[in-house]
Design a protein around this motif. Structure first.
Motif, PDB file in Angstrom:
ATOM      1  N   VAL A 144       5.485  -0.825 -14.947  1.00  0.00           N
ATOM      2  CA  VAL A 144       4.944  -0.622 -13.603  1.00  0.00           C
ATOM      3  C   VAL A 144       5.672  -1.543 -12.624  1.00  0.00           C
ATOM      4  CG1 VAL A 144       2.892  -0.744 -12.133  1.00  0.00           C
ATOM      5  CG2 VAL A 144       2.692   0.084 -14.483  1.00  0.00           C
ATOM      6  N   PHE A 145       5.857  -2.791 -13.005  1.00  0.00           N
ATOM      7  CA  PHE A 145       6.554  -3.748 -12.138  1.00  0.00           C
ATOM      8  C   PHE A 145       7.969  -3.263 -11.834  1.00  0.00           C
ATOM      9  CE2 PHE A 145       9.204  -7.452 -11.355  1.00  0.00           C
ATOM     10  CZ  PHE A 145       8.508  -8.044 -10.314  1.00  0.00           C
ATOM     11  N   ASN A 146       8.671  -2.768 -12.838  1.00  0.00           N
ATOM     12  CA  ASN A 146      10.034  -2.266 -12.631  1.00  0.00           C
ATOM     13  C   ASN A 146      10.037  -1.065 -11.694  1.00  0.00           C
ATOM     14  OD1 ASN A 146      11.156  -4.222 -14.282  1.00  0.00           O
ATOM     15  ND2 ASN A 146      11.121  -2.931 -16.096  1.00  0.00           N
ATOM     16  N   GLU A 147       9.057  -0.201 -11.831  1.00  0.00           N
ATOM     17  CA  GLU A 147       8.962   0.965 -10.942  1.00  0.00           C
ATOM     18  C   GLU A 147       8.669   0.525  -9.517  1.00  0.00           C
ATOM     19  OE1 GLU A 147       9.325   4.867  -9.863  1.00  0.00           O
ATOM     20  OE2 GLU A 147       9.744   4.024 -11.837  1.00  0.00           O
ATOM     21  N   ILE A 148       7.778  -0.439  -9.354  1.00  0.00           N
ATOM     22  CA  ILE A 148       7.488  -0.980  -8.017  1.00  0.00           C
ATOM     23  C   ILE A 148       8.751  -1.573  -7.416  1.00  0.00           C
ATOM     24  CG2 ILE A 148       6.275  -2.814  -6.766  1.00  0.00           C
ATOM     25  CD1 ILE A 148       3.930  -2.372  -8.749  1.00  0.00           C
ATOM     26  N   SER A 149       9.464  -2.359  -8.187  1.00  0.00           N
ATOM     27  CA  SER A 149      10.696  -2.993  -7.705  1.00  0.00           C
ATOM     28  C   SER A 149      11.717  -1.959  -7.257  1.00  0.00           C
ATOM     29  CB  SER A 149      11.304  -3.878  -8.792  1.00  0.00           C
ATOM     30  OG  SER A 149      10.441  -4.932  -9.103  1.00  0.00           O
ATOM     31  N   ALA A 150      11.874  -0.919  -8.046  1.00  0.00           N
ATOM     32  CA  ALA A 150      12.826   0.139  -7.699  1.00  0.00           C
ATOM     33  C   ALA A 150      12.431   0.826  -6.395  1.00  0.00           C
ATOM     34  CB  ALA A 150      12.913   1.155  -8.830  1.00  0.00           C
ATOM     35  N   ARG A 151      11.151   1.077  -6.222  1.00  0.00           N
ATOM     36  CA  ARG A 151      10.699   1.747  -5.004  1.00  0.00           C
ATOM     37  C   ARG A 151      10.781   0.833  -3.796  1.00  0.00           C
ATOM     38  NH1 ARG A 151       6.991   6.600  -6.238  1.00  0.00           N
ATOM     39  NH2 ARG A 151       7.520   6.973  -8.408  1.00  0.00           N
ATOM     40  N   LEU A 152      10.524  -0.458  -3.982  1.00  0.00           N
ATOM     41  CA  LEU A 152      10.602  -1.398  -2.864  1.00  0.00           C
ATOM     42  C   LEU A 152      12.011  -1.498  -2.297  1.00  0.00           C
ATOM     43  CD1 LEU A 152       8.269  -4.371  -3.816  1.00  0.00           C
ATOM     44  CD2 LEU A 152       8.083  -2.862  -1.834  1.00  0.00           C
ATOM     45  N   VAL A 157       0.841  -1.195   0.000  1.00  0.00           N
ATOM     46  CA  VAL A 157       0.000   0.000   0.000  1.00  0.00           C
ATOM     47  C   VAL A 157       0.878   1.247   0.000  1.00  0.00           C
ATOM     48  CG1 VAL A 157      -1.754   1.280   1.284  1.00  0.00           C
ATOM     49  CG2 VAL A 157      -1.933  -1.201   1.065  1.00  0.00           C
ATOM     50  N   TYR A 158       1.971   1.204   0.741  1.00  0.00           N
ATOM     51  CA  TYR A 158       2.881   2.350   0.785  1.00  0.00           C
ATOM     52  C   TYR A 158       3.470   2.635  -0.600  1.00  0.00           C
ATOM     53  CZ  TYR A 158       6.470   5.533   2.406  1.00  0.00           C
ATOM     54  OH  TYR A 158       7.256   6.635   2.588  1.00  0.00           O
ATOM     55  N   VAL A 159       3.909   1.597  -1.290  1.00  0.00           N
ATOM     56  CA  VAL A 159       4.481   1.766  -2.629  1.00  0.00           C
ATOM     57  C   VAL A 159       3.408   2.247  -3.605  1.00  0.00           C
ATOM     58  CG1 VAL A 159       5.505   0.561  -4.598  1.00  0.00           C
ATOM     59  CG2 VAL A 159       6.355   0.130  -2.305  1.00  0.00           C
ATOM     60  N   ALA A 160       2.232   1.672  -3.546  1.00  0.00           N
ATOM     61  CA  ALA A 160       1.145   2.090  -4.436  1.00  0.00           C
ATOM     62  C   ALA A 160       0.810   3.558  -4.200  1.00  0.00           C
ATOM     63  CB  ALA A 160      -0.092   1.225  -4.213  1.00  0.00           C
ATOM     64  N   LYS A 161       0.710   3.949  -2.951  1.00  0.00           N
ATOM     65  CA  LYS A 161       0.391   5.336  -2.640  1.00  0.00           C
ATOM     66  C   LYS A 161       1.505   6.268  -3.117  1.00  0.00           C
ATOM     67  CE  LYS A 161      -1.554   8.279   0.918  1.00  0.00           C
ATOM     68  NZ  LYS A 161      -1.912   9.236  -0.077  1.00  0.00           N
ATOM     69  N   SER A 162       2.754   5.836  -3.008  1.00  0.00           N
ATOM     70  CA  SER A 162       3.848   6.691  -3.470  1.00  0.00           C
ATOM     71  C   SER A 162       3.793   6.879  -4.986  1.00  0.00           C
ATOM     72  CB  SER A 162       5.207   6.139  -3.032  1.00  0.00           C
ATOM     73  OG  SER A 162       5.618   5.061  -3.821  1.00  0.00           O
ATOM     74  N   LEU A 163       3.398   5.842  -5.720  1.00  0.00           N
ATOM     75  CA  LEU A 163       3.240   5.976  -7.169  1.00  0.00           C
ATOM     76  C   LEU A 163       2.137   6.976  -7.509  1.00  0.00           C
ATOM     77  CD1 LEU A 163       3.553   2.253  -8.278  1.00  0.00           C
ATOM     78  CD2 LEU A 163       5.073   4.112  -8.944  1.00  0.00           C
ATOM     79  N   ILE A 164       1.040   6.882  -6.791  1.00  0.00           N
ATOM     80  CA  ILE A 164      -0.085   7.784  -7.021  1.00  0.00           C
ATOM     81  C   ILE A 164       0.307   9.212  -6.629  1.00  0.00           C
ATOM     82  CG2 ILE A 164      -2.470   8.335  -6.377  1.00  0.00           C
ATOM     83  CD1 ILE A 164      -2.118   5.702  -8.049  1.00  0.00           C
ATOM     84  N   ASP A 165       0.870   9.363  -5.435  1.00  0.00           N
ATOM     85  CA  ASP A 165       1.197  10.695  -4.915  1.00  0.00           C
ATOM     86  C   ASP A 165       2.261  11.421  -5.738  1.00  0.00           C
ATOM     87  OD1 ASP A 165      -0.659  10.319  -2.931  1.00  0.00           O
ATOM     88  OD2 ASP A 165       0.817   9.940  -1.344  1.00  0.00           O
TER      89      ASP A 165
END
Length: 69
Positions: A56-64, A31-39
């Motif tokens: 999107v998956f690559n961006e999630i991975s980078a943020r995680l 949820v934190y990563v999803a919210k950071s993408l949105i924000d």
């Protein structure tokens, strides 16, 4: 991915928040990563049907990487 979908598509705030709480129990950073993408506007001004899932998956991975202990 489900958390992102909830933020982007679920207009029923109560339903969205309940779903996000359930997701967060199992996947604490989701949820934190999803919210950071949105924000940060990752999806702003983009045609969602044209976004590649691997991008999107690559961006999630980078943020995680920044959230893991």
């Amino acid at each position: 991915m489900q958390a992102i979908r909830e933020y982007l598509k679920n207009t029923d705030i109560r339903s969205r928040e309940t779903t996000l709480q359930h997701i967060q129990i199992i996947y604490s950073n989701a949820v934190y990563v999803a919210k950071s993408l949105i924000d940060t506007g990752y999806f702003d001004k983009k045609d969602l049907s044209q976004i590649k899932i691997n991008d999107v998956f690559n961006e999630i991975s980078a943020r995680l990487k920044g959230f893991t202990k």
